[in-house]
Design a protein around this motif. Structure first.
Motif, PDB file in Angstrom:
ATOM      1  N   ALA A   1      64.698   9.599  65.486  1.00 39.60           N
ATOM      2  CA  ALA A   1      63.768   8.678  66.131  1.00 39.60           C
ATOM      3  C   ALA A   1      62.409   8.803  65.468  1.00 39.60           C
ATOM      4  CB  ALA A   1      63.653   8.981  67.628  1.00 39.60           C
ATOM      5  N   LEU A   2      61.701   7.691  65.414  1.00 43.69           N
ATOM      6  CA  LEU A   2      60.345   7.708  64.864  1.00 43.69           C
ATOM      7  C   LEU A   2      59.413   6.948  65.798  1.00 43.69           C
ATOM      8  CD1 LEU A   2      59.769   4.684  63.420  1.00 43.69           C
ATOM      9  CD2 LEU A   2      61.402   5.603  61.794  1.00 43.69           C
TER      10      LEU A   2
ATOM     11  N   GLU B   1      62.651  15.970  65.698  1.00 46.35           N
ATOM     12  CA  GLU B   1      63.250  17.087  64.971  1.00 46.35           C
ATOM     13  C   GLU B   1      64.567  16.691  64.311  1.00 46.35           C
ATOM     14  OE1 GLU B   1      64.459  21.770  65.860  1.00 46.35           O
ATOM     15  OE2 GLU B   1      63.937  20.408  67.493  1.00 46.35           O
ATOM     16  N   SER B   2      65.357  15.844  64.988  1.00 42.47           N
ATOM     17  CA  SER B   2      66.639  15.426  64.408  1.00 42.47           C
ATOM     18  C   SER B   2      66.445  14.654  63.116  1.00 42.47           C
ATOM     19  CB  SER B   2      67.409  14.568  65.423  1.00 42.47           C
ATOM     20  OG  SER B   2      67.867  15.350  66.501  1.00 42.47           O
TER      21      SER B   2
ATOM     22  N   GLY C   1      59.481  17.714  69.118  1.00 39.34           N
ATOM     23  CA  GLY C   1      60.793  18.163  69.576  1.00 39.34           C
ATOM     24  C   GLY C   1      61.661  17.006  70.021  1.00 39.34           C
ATOM     25  N   ASP C   2      62.969  17.195  69.932  1.00 35.15           N
ATOM     26  CA  ASP C   2      63.911  16.187  70.430  1.00 35.15           C
ATOM     27  C   ASP C   2      63.811  16.082  71.943  1.00 35.15           C
ATOM     28  OD1 ASP C   2      64.934  15.596  67.936  1.00 35.15           O
ATOM     29  OD2 ASP C   2      66.523  17.098  68.056  1.00 35.15           O
ATOM     30  N   PHE C   3      64.005  14.872  72.462  1.00 36.17           N
ATOM     31  CA  PHE C   3      64.082  14.696  73.908  1.00 36.17           C
ATOM     32  C   PHE C   3      65.073  13.580  74.204  1.00 36.17           C
ATOM     33  CE2 PHE C   3      60.662  12.048  72.367  1.00 36.17           C
ATOM     34  CZ  PHE C   3      60.790  10.852  73.039  1.00 36.17           C
TER      35      PHE C   3
ATOM     36  N   LEU D   1      55.950  20.259  66.759  1.00 37.08           N
ATOM     37  CA  LEU D   1      56.571  21.313  65.959  1.00 37.08           C
ATOM     38  C   LEU D   1      55.894  21.494  64.608  1.00 37.08           C
ATOM     39  CD1 LEU D   1      60.349  20.554  66.645  1.00 37.08           C
ATOM     40  CD2 LEU D   1      58.773  22.015  67.925  1.00 37.08           C
ATOM     41  N   ALA D   2      55.330  20.432  64.068  1.00 41.14           N
ATOM     42  CA  ALA D   2      54.673  20.520  62.755  1.00 41.14           C
ATOM     43  C   ALA D   2      53.714  19.359  62.599  1.00 41.14           C
ATOM     44  CB  ALA D   2      55.715  20.510  61.628  1.00 41.14           C
ATOM     45  N   GLY D   3      52.665  19.556  61.821  1.00 38.49           N
ATOM     46  CA  GLY D   3      51.708  18.491  61.550  1.00 38.49           C
ATOM     47  C   GLY D   3      50.825  18.182  62.739  1.00 38.49           C
TER      48      GLY D   3
END
Length: 810
Positions: free
Chosen positions: A621-622, A576-577, A607-609, A555-557
């Motif tokens: 999450a990271l 994303e969260s 993106g979230d999964f 989504l970014a970076g």
């Protein structure tokens, strides 16, 4: 006894005289009794049987609580069910006064070698007080002694009965032999009795389930650190000592050196802790199958009411010859009891088979499921059900026939006939209402399951083979060794035919492994992360190609790359969260996060999964690079161009070519993992749908039988109508019109009953309300259509009536 034998002989003649009716009644009762008995066997084995220990009612599970964690999304379900550290256990055992003894245990995976292929097994780590507290004695050898635990504990092992038989041929001379666990040799000192089971109440899947081997606390060389809350404690409450007072004492012990607002204790009976969340779903299923039994009883009762109309002459003759009302009722109840007994026999045969089916289909995480069986307790229940069903469906027809001594009176005959018709209609309306409850419940659960299954998990789950490897520290002692193995394995797997891409992580979606920890958005002191304000996030160590292989969108970076090595700046990618939570109005790129592994810089957002279940809310999450911190375990995902299972065997060979001593576990496709994550929901939905289908079939048979009797009783009337100019279609429709009010009443009553009953399912529904209009409309339409068809099929006989023949016979 003479009268009883006479009644039985007459009842048998009646069954032979009406073979079709008897077969339908026995089969209906058999299905109802069989389904109820099979479900009872599961409820009995899981919920009702006492634990297989001495005085099991005195056993108590002891948990720590951390109230300041309450409300955190990732800790809400576990803040009041945390384990103890070994020092916590030692303090509790030394200072408590309410328990006769206290024990602690843990379960974790070990690599077992020397018994065939290397494999990962669950190993129990217990205190010397554990087996004496439970009242269990080893069948061979001994358990650990009090001086054989703690720091420097000897390498001793006690085998489970199962591994003793499969791995050592049940050799009684096994004592003194050694067993290879990880890189150590453990001396076998005992064998547990058959059937002994004690697994962790929490994280049982993560720890591998039921232990195959037990070793003493401290023997594995792990540090018994005060902050390692790995042990589950069991206490045996002294007779007459209240559980609430024991909990207060445990709280005082735990809070002796800490803040009382941040630490507490919770005690519950071990039996209740083992049953856990299985109680309510199983009781709901048992309630559903009891509705099915009532439907079967109503079905047979309605059919009997139709049959007794043809026996009025017989009963009048018996009465005229001197038979009392009690004698007549007893005869009719004997006939009902014979039907119920035959139904119970058929039901027991169905239950013996059905119990195995229920166990096979049950989710694997239901505790004590292996104790489910068909024994005298289940047979006693089936007998009790047979007696109850005799009274339920047999009493009303018997009283209907014997309600008056004046059988020859035309007025009385009509009155009795009207009363019997009302009873019959009431029975049919009741069946329809109960069936409607089951159909609505099945529809809601099915729609919920479909919604869960259709949720986008956030990655592409098809064509993915997954398996897990552990790189034991005694063989891979450095980060360089672990990284070299992971890199070489990835190269070999990528070269296999049919493989498109390969990646690895410390955990894959829909597996039971999870790593969480506190984080901070600045470089504050590490202690600040242990405060109540410190957020919790999921940690994953992933391969640089992890997101591309799973097809998780960026989504970014940027994503992690092979340039993010150990000598490069520490970077992470967040989901994303996490970005939305910590940087809602700014870009997270370039921001710093303090994690248990140090200060990291955010370089990308994905993106979230879903990771544990598609119905779960996404949580922060990271992800950081495997190249910067090579893990000790690898969850491997292989993207294939062919059926994933076809790649499984070549992939396993590739692993063993690199290291033949490595165990491979949890080999499955991602679609299989996703399906397992919905096992509980699928089981509930399947069972209730099965009960609903059987209920509808029983109702259809019952309504069809009643309609057939109605057509037979009205044959003369309908023949006259046709002779006077009415059409066969109009005569047939009169049967439908006569049945329509009862069908409407049953469906409407079922909706009224289903509305409050469906509220019990609220906790199990996903994106479907308990008052979902579409489900109610579909269930009502289906039930009304099936009932109308059941009436129409016998009514078609009217079209074949010959009015002249009917009048001539009259």
């Amino acid at each position: 006894m003479g009268f009883l034998l006479q009644d039985l002989r007459f009842a048998l003649r009646q069954m032979r005289r009406r073979p079709a009716f008897s077969a339908v009644a026995v089969l209906a009762l058999g299905i109802g009794i069989g389904a109820t008995t099979a479900m009872f066997s599961v409820v009995d084995g899981v919920l009702m049987r006492p634990l297989p220990y001495t005085e099991p009612g005195q056993l108590v599970a002891i948990w720590q609580t951390f109230p300041h964690w309450r409300g955190r999304p990732t800790m809400e379900a576990t803040w009041d069910q945390m384990g103890l550290s070994y020092p916590d256990y030692a303090d509790l055992r030394e200072q408590q006064t309410f328990f006769s003894d206290v024990a602690a245990y843990n379960v974790r995976p070990f690599v077992l070698n020397g018994l065939g292929e290397p494999r990962e097994v669950a190993v129990g780590i217990g205190t010397a007080s554990l087996l004496p507290l439970l009242g269990i004695t080893p069948s061979v050898g001994r358990w650990f002694l009090p001086g054989e635990e703690g720091g420097g504990a000897p390498l001793l092992a006690v085998l489970s009965h199962e591994i003793w038989e499969s791995g050592f041929g049940a050799d009684a001379n096994v004592i003194g032999r050694t067993l290879a666990l990880d890189d150590d040799r453990y001396t076998i000192v005992g064998v547990l009795p058959p059937g002994f089971q004690l697994e962790r109440l929490r994280y049982s899947q993560t720890s591998g389930g039921r232990p195959a081997v037990w070793i003493p606390v401290g023997a594995d060389g792990r540090r018994l650190h005060p902050e390692s809350l790995n042990f589950e404690a069991i206490g045996r409450l002294q007779p007459g000592r209240p559980l609430a007072d024991a909990q207060l004492e445990a709280e005082r012990i735990f809070q002796a050196d800490g803040d009382p607002t941040k630490r507490g204790a919770r005690l519950e009976l071990r039996r209740e802790a083992e049953i856990g969340a299985a109680r309510v779903p199983l009781l709901l299923l048992f309630g559903a199958v009891c509705l099915l039994l009532l439907i079967a009883c109503g079905n047979v009762g309605a059919l009997l009411l139709g049959e007794v109309g043809w026996r009025e002459g017989e009963i009048a003759t018996r009465s005229a010859l001197g038979a009392s009302r009690v004698r007549i009722v007893r005869q009719l109840l004997t006939e009902s009891a014979l039907l119920a007994s035959c139904g119970a026999l058929v039901g027991c045969l169905l239950a013996a088979w059905g119990t195995r089916v229920l166990v096979v289909l049950s989710p694997v995480d239901i505790s004590r499921l292996d104790q489910v069986g068909f024994d005298w307790r289940v047979l006693a229940f089936a007998l009790a059900v047979a007696i109850a069903t005799t009274l339920i469906f047999g009493l009303a027809p018997a009283l209907s026939l014997a309600r008056s001594d004046n059988y020859g009176s035309i007025a009385n005959s009509r009155r009795v006939s009207r009363h019997r018709s009302r009873l019959q209609n009431t029975a049919m309306i009741g069946q329809l209402a109960l069936s409607m409850v089951l159909m609505v419940s099945a529809g809601l659960l099915f729609r919920s399951l479909v919604r869960q299954r259709s949720v986008d998990p956030g990655f592409r789950s098809e064509s993915l083979l997954t398996f897990r490897l552990s790189l034991p520290g005694y063989r891979y002692t450095s980060a360089e060794q672990r990284e070299m193995f992971a890199g070489e394995l990835q190269t070999r797997l990528a070269a296999l035919p049919g493989v498109a891409a390969v990646t690895s992580s410390t955990a894959l979606p829909f597996t039971s492994y999870s790593n969480r920890g506190s984080i901070s958005v600045s470089s504050e002191d590490l202690e600040s992360r242990l405060t109540s304000s410190s957020p919790i996030a999921r940690y994953r160590v992933v391969d640089p190609g992890y997101f591309e292989t799973l097809d998780i969108p960026l989504l970014a970076g940027r994503l992690l790359s092979h340039a993010d090595r150990a000598d490069a700046p520490r970077v992470i990618v967040v989901n994303e969260s996490m970005a939305r939570r910590f940087w809602p109005s700014e870009s997270p790129l370039g921001k710093g996060l303090l994690t248990p592994y140090g200060l990291m810089t955010v370089v990308g957002v994905v993106g979230d999964f879903a990771e544990t279940g598609q119905e779960d809310a996404m949580e922060p999450a990271l992800f950081h690079s495997r190249l910067q911190r090579p893990p000790g375990a690898l969850a491997v995902a292989v993207r294939t161009r062919i059926e994933p299972r076809l790649v499984a065997e070549p992939a396993m060979r590739a692993v063993w070519e690199l290291d033949s001593a490595l165990p491979i576990s949890e080999v499955a496709s991602m679609e299989e993992l996703l399906s397992r994550s919905l096992a509980d929901e699928r089981y509930r939905s399947l069972m209730v749908m099965l009960f609903a289908v059987i209920a509808v079939v029983l109702v259809a048979v019952g309504i069809s039988g009643v309609a057939a009797r109605t057509v037979s009783q009205r044959t003369r009337e309908l023949g006259i109508r046709i002779a006077l100019g009415s059409t066969a279609a109009r005569a047939s429709s009169s049967i439908l019109i006569q049945a329509a009010p009862g069908i409407f009443a049953g469906v409407a009553g079922g909706i009224a009953v289903a509305l409050p009953c469906a509220g019990l399912l609220d906790r199990y529904l996903f994106e479907v309300g308990a008052t979902d209009l579409l489900t109610y409309a579909a269930a009502a339409g289906l039930l009304f259509g099936v009932s109308s068809l059941a009436v129409y099929l016998p009514a078609r006989r009217i079209a074949r009536l010959d009015a002249a023949e009917v009048l001539r016979a009259d």
